[in-house]
Design a protein around this motif. Sequence first.
Motif, PDB file in Angstrom:
ATOM      1  N   PRO A  46       0.842  -1.207   0.065  1.00 12.04           N
ATOM      2  CA  PRO A  46      -0.105  -0.098   0.019  1.00 12.04           C
ATOM      3  C   PRO A  46       0.972   1.311   0.085  1.00 12.04           C
ATOM      4  O   PRO A  46       0.823   2.191   0.907  1.00 12.04           O
ATOM      5  CB  PRO A  46      -0.870  -0.033   1.203  1.00 12.04           C
ATOM      6  CG  PRO A  46       0.199  -0.853   2.139  1.00 12.04           C
ATOM      7  CD  PRO A  46       0.835  -1.865   1.335  1.00 12.04           C
ATOM      8  N   VAL A  47       1.530   1.405  -0.938  1.00  7.34           N
ATOM      9  CA  VAL A  47       2.279   2.731  -1.232  1.00  7.34           C
ATOM     10  C   VAL A  47       1.511   3.708  -1.941  1.00  7.34           C
ATOM     11  O   VAL A  47       0.567   3.181  -2.418  1.00  7.34           O
ATOM     12  CB  VAL A  47       3.525   2.538  -1.672  1.00  7.34           C
ATOM     13  CG1 VAL A  47       4.617   1.604  -1.116  1.00  7.34           C
ATOM     14  CG2 VAL A  47       3.434   1.987  -3.242  1.00  7.34           C
ATOM     15  N   ILE A  48       1.694   5.097  -1.898  1.00 10.41           N
ATOM     16  CA  ILE A  48       0.636   5.962  -2.258  1.00 10.41           C
ATOM     17  C   ILE A  48       1.613   6.706  -3.321  1.00 10.41           C
ATOM     18  O   ILE A  48       2.578   7.525  -3.035  1.00 10.41           O
ATOM     19  CB  ILE A  48       0.390   7.045  -1.350  1.00 10.41           C
ATOM     20  CG1 ILE A  48      -0.332   6.126  -0.300  1.00 10.41           C
ATOM     21  CG2 ILE A  48      -0.492   8.098  -1.779  1.00 10.41           C
ATOM     22  CD1 ILE A  48      -0.904   6.718   1.043  1.00 10.41           C
ATOM     23  N   TYR A  49       0.854   6.882  -4.468  1.00 10.07           N
ATOM     24  CA  TYR A  49       1.550   7.783  -5.674  1.00 10.07           C
ATOM     25  C   TYR A  49       0.676   9.002  -5.854  1.00 10.07           C
ATOM     26  O   TYR A  49      -0.424   8.660  -6.021  1.00 10.07           O
ATOM     27  CB  TYR A  49       1.641   6.688  -6.980  1.00 10.07           C
ATOM     28  CG  TYR A  49       2.540   5.484  -6.860  1.00 10.07           C
ATOM     29  CD1 TYR A  49       4.040   5.555  -6.918  1.00 10.07           C
ATOM     30  CD2 TYR A  49       1.561   4.242  -6.589  1.00 10.07           C
ATOM     31  CE1 TYR A  49       4.343   4.274  -6.612  1.00 10.07           C
ATOM     32  CE2 TYR A  49       2.188   3.278  -6.467  1.00 10.07           C
ATOM     33  CZ  TYR A  49       3.590   2.948  -6.483  1.00 10.07           C
ATOM     34  OH  TYR A  49       4.135   1.955  -6.122  1.00 10.07           O
ATOM     35  N   VAL A  50       1.282  10.009  -5.830  1.00 17.25           N
ATOM     36  CA  VAL A  50       0.535  11.313  -6.103  1.00 17.25           C
ATOM     37  C   VAL A  50       0.815  11.758  -7.673  1.00 17.25           C
ATOM     38  O   VAL A  50       2.229  12.219  -7.919  1.00 17.25           O
ATOM     39  CB  VAL A  50       1.192  12.313  -5.150  1.00 17.25           C
ATOM     40  CG1 VAL A  50       0.369  13.654  -5.312  1.00 17.25           C
ATOM     41  CG2 VAL A  50       0.882  11.743  -3.767  1.00 17.25           C
ATOM     42  N   PHE A  51       0.127  11.846  -8.409  1.00 21.63           N
ATOM     43  CA  PHE A  51       0.103  12.125  -9.904  1.00 21.63           C
ATOM     44  C   PHE A  51      -0.691  13.319 -10.124  1.00 21.63           C
ATOM     45  O   PHE A  51      -1.698  13.387 -10.073  1.00 21.63           O
ATOM     46  CB  PHE A  51       0.018  10.937 -10.777  1.00 21.63           C
ATOM     47  CG  PHE A  51       0.786   9.895 -10.873  1.00 21.63           C
ATOM     48  CD1 PHE A  51       1.953   9.997 -11.101  1.00 21.63           C
ATOM     49  CD2 PHE A  51       0.417   8.732 -10.345  1.00 21.63           C
ATOM     50  CE1 PHE A  51       3.015   8.793 -11.028  1.00 21.63           C
ATOM     51  CE2 PHE A  51       1.014   7.635 -10.423  1.00 21.63           C
ATOM     52  CZ  PHE A  51       2.316   7.572 -10.764  1.00 21.63           C
ATOM     53  N   THR A  52       0.068  14.586 -10.496  1.00 18.64           N
ATOM     54  CA  THR A  52      -0.390  15.770 -10.682  1.00 18.64           C
ATOM     55  C   THR A  52      -0.514  16.284 -11.965  1.00 18.64           C
ATOM     56  O   THR A  52       0.201  15.521 -12.711  1.00 18.64           O
ATOM     57  CB  THR A  52      -0.012  16.911  -9.674  1.00 18.64           C
ATOM     58  OG1 THR A  52       1.388  17.172 -10.242  1.00 18.64           O
ATOM     59  CG2 THR A  52      -0.048  16.374  -8.358  1.00 18.64           C
ATOM     60  N   HIS A  53      -1.111  17.350 -12.556  1.00 22.69           N
ATOM     61  CA  HIS A  53      -1.006  18.108 -13.821  1.00 22.69           C
ATOM     62  C   HIS A  53      -1.794  16.727 -14.561  1.00 22.69           C
ATOM     63  O   HIS A  53      -0.970  16.264 -15.537  1.00 22.69           O
ATOM     64  CB  HIS A  53       0.233  18.267 -14.117  1.00 22.69           C
ATOM     65  CG  HIS A  53       0.821  19.344 -13.380  1.00 22.69           C
ATOM     66  ND1 HIS A  53       0.956  19.432 -11.999  1.00 22.69           N
ATOM     67  CD2 HIS A  53       1.149  20.605 -13.841  1.00 22.69           C
ATOM     68  CE1 HIS A  53       1.701  20.412 -11.635  1.00 22.69           C
ATOM     69  NE2 HIS A  53       1.745  21.385 -12.713  1.00 22.69           N
ATOM     70  N   ASP A  54      -3.050  16.404 -14.401  1.00 21.55           N
ATOM     71  CA  ASP A  54      -3.331  15.214 -14.801  1.00 21.55           C
ATOM     72  C   ASP A  54      -4.111  15.222 -16.273  1.00 21.55           C
ATOM     73  O   ASP A  54      -4.697  14.234 -16.754  1.00 21.55           O
ATOM     74  CB  ASP A  54      -4.672  14.681 -13.877  1.00 21.55           C
ATOM     75  CG  ASP A  54      -5.772  15.598 -13.925  1.00 21.55           C
ATOM     76  OD1 ASP A  54      -5.647  16.704 -14.417  1.00 21.55           O
ATOM     77  OD2 ASP A  54      -6.811  15.267 -13.323  1.00 21.55           O
ATOM     78  N   SER A  55      -4.150  16.202 -17.080  1.00 21.56           N
ATOM     79  CA  SER A  55      -4.462  16.035 -18.401  1.00 21.56           C
ATOM     80  C   SER A  55      -4.105  17.198 -19.209  1.00 21.56           C
ATOM     81  O   SER A  55      -3.054  18.096 -19.125  1.00 21.56           O
ATOM     82  CB  SER A  55      -6.120  16.263 -18.349  1.00 21.56           C
ATOM     83  OG  SER A  55      -6.180  17.898 -17.998  1.00 21.56           O
ATOM     84  N   VAL A  56      -4.565  17.168 -20.690  1.00 20.97           N
ATOM     85  CA  VAL A  56      -4.274  18.351 -21.448  1.00 20.97           C
ATOM     86  C   VAL A  56      -4.538  19.698 -20.827  1.00 20.97           C
ATOM     87  O   VAL A  56      -3.931  20.737 -21.401  1.00 20.97           O
ATOM     88  CB  VAL A  56      -4.816  18.170 -22.741  1.00 20.97           C
ATOM     89  CG1 VAL A  56      -4.582  16.751 -23.511  1.00 20.97           C
ATOM     90  CG2 VAL A  56      -6.490  18.036 -22.573  1.00 20.97           C
ATOM     91  N   ALA A  57      -5.359  19.683 -19.968  1.00 21.65           N
ATOM     92  CA  ALA A  57      -5.344  21.219 -19.153  1.00 21.65           C
ATOM     93  C   ALA A  57      -3.983  21.773 -18.673  1.00 21.65           C
ATOM     94  O   ALA A  57      -3.754  22.785 -18.256  1.00 21.65           O
ATOM     95  CB  ALA A  57      -6.506  20.964 -17.990  1.00 21.65           C
TER      96      ALA A  57
END
Length: 671
Positions: free
Chosen positions: A462-473
Amino acid sequence: MNTGKQKKRSAIDDLCINTIRTLSMDAVQKANSGHPGAPMGLAPAGYTLWTRVLKHNPANPDWPDRDRFVLSGGHASMLLYSLLHLTGYDLSLEEIQNFRQWGSKTPGHPEYGHTAGVETTTGPLGQGFSNAVGMAMAECHLAACFNKPGADIVDHYTYVMCGDGDLMEGVASEAASLAGHLSLGKLICLYDNNGISIEGTTEIAFTEKVAKRFEAYRWQVIKVKDGSDPKAIEKALLEAKAETQKPSMIMLKTHIAHGSPNKQDTPDAHGAPLGEDEIQLTKDALGWTTKEPFTIPEEALDVFRKCLKTGEKAETRWKENYQKYAKQNPDLADAWVNALTRFMPKGWECSMPVFTPEQGPMATRAASGKALNAAAAIFPSLMGGSADLAPSNKTFIDGCPEFQKNDYSGRNIRFGVREFAMGAIMTGMFLHGGIRPYGGTFLVFADYIRPAIRVAALMKLPVIYVFTHDSVAVGEDGPTHQPVEHLASLRAIPNLTVIRPADANETVQAWRKAIATNDQPVALILSRQKLPILDAKQTAANVERGAYILSNSDSKPQILLIATGAEVHITLEAQAMLAEKGVAARVINMPSWELFEAQPESYRKRILPAIHKKRIAVEAGIPMGWERYVGSEGKVIGIDRFGASAPGATVLKNFGFSADKIVETALEMLK
């Protein structure tokens, strides 16, 4: 001149080493599959480390203060299985004989949680090396937090065995660079420098000066000219342990398939059985007197099984030390137990933030940072950072120092621009115990970290990955930084929960779910742009269901609108516009496919009733996979090409992510 005692000791050493070699040869031959060469060449190093240096208790593989051992080249698994069986771990000879067979505890590559004593799943080269760096980092942090003068309850080493292939992989270079920067003095690598790869000698592709590279990384480098000499190996190991300011690389000059008359030092010995005839020739060359496979001489077994006694004594001493420590430091002892057991205080969720629409729009990455900081105040074991993007990912724990060589107590890790290593290091930190790691980067760079996510998912960590800037936006940064296929790519990984929240409150709920999850990794997919805040009453306790009815303009909707993340808000706008045209639409917010699929069938049918065939899914990613939810009569508003450089709102509009486009599509479907 050798004394008689030294000669006898040398003969016993040879017998023990050759026991490992013959077990490895025999198991691979019986399976008609496997890698005999590396176990044969590394047998002296394995024997020396495990019987003379490694602090471990075969009767209790989970003893917290044991030394960690990682076999990074997982294809050499028979070396590890031989050592586990011989030293007394719960791995029978029958399991050795069932090497690589269905249901055995001896799979082709070591698997964490499947075989007692296996510290991590290895096979993809370089990742085990990086896991070991994470384990060493965890040891440093816990020692800094819990040890007291005269009472070191955390005091152990991390050993990793790697080969030429591991060091060719970029992830090992990333991790080695960070390990040297952090001065991880309790990290020791034994490098199987045999000069052979699958395709031939390493000279065809790998001619760098490894020693100089690692010296440049700020490692201590120790060379052992004869990797079959236990005394020389032991001396090198003790020298490595004496160096407290640098990780150590012990370069062992070894011979793949050591002892094989026809296959030693050849690529043929890497990944295929030696063959019955060659095995017999090898046993003859090694002075092995019996032709019977899987023979373990009692004299050799006695030497290996001494590890049971020495391990028991070492753990007993530690327990006695810990009891004194606990009496003198009861609060720290409680915190230590809480860290190891991942204790969650009752009602901890109440300390997480709640946002209101009146606060104005907020990017989900910003809400994530607030949720992280609230959680970090509750859970001291929560520790992590970013691949040089902490200000953008919002992954910094406020008020906490950085984890650096002059302060290992810090909880903020500066991973540098090393996404893959970050992922593999996080895995190692969790496997060590006592740490709940998280790590952040842009979603588009999930490509760099994906192999580490896959192995963590395989181990159900249960490690946690934080992915931001999620789209063409993302906008002006253009298609190189605009994720398109990444959501589908992550959703394709078994045992990985992907959550894409629609607002700040859903982001908090996503963090709550991630922290409460114990059996698989979680990826949080977060926006760069600000998003309106939904009523917390609508989102509370719904994220963990994966999908829920967010808005229902009529009890009998004519069309279902399904969306995730930022696209939920334009879908709500479209619902209102359709209502003005006399069309009843239901908006379903689906932040997580995996959580939705885990719900009872009755719930899933209530959210997506079979009678409603007209469905539109809206998500700023490739449409792949959405067919399972929209069906044959539905449509997906997605993006099936790379993005473009322009302001984010402009990019979204030009790719059709607008309420107008949703309304147009709905009306066309309802004709």
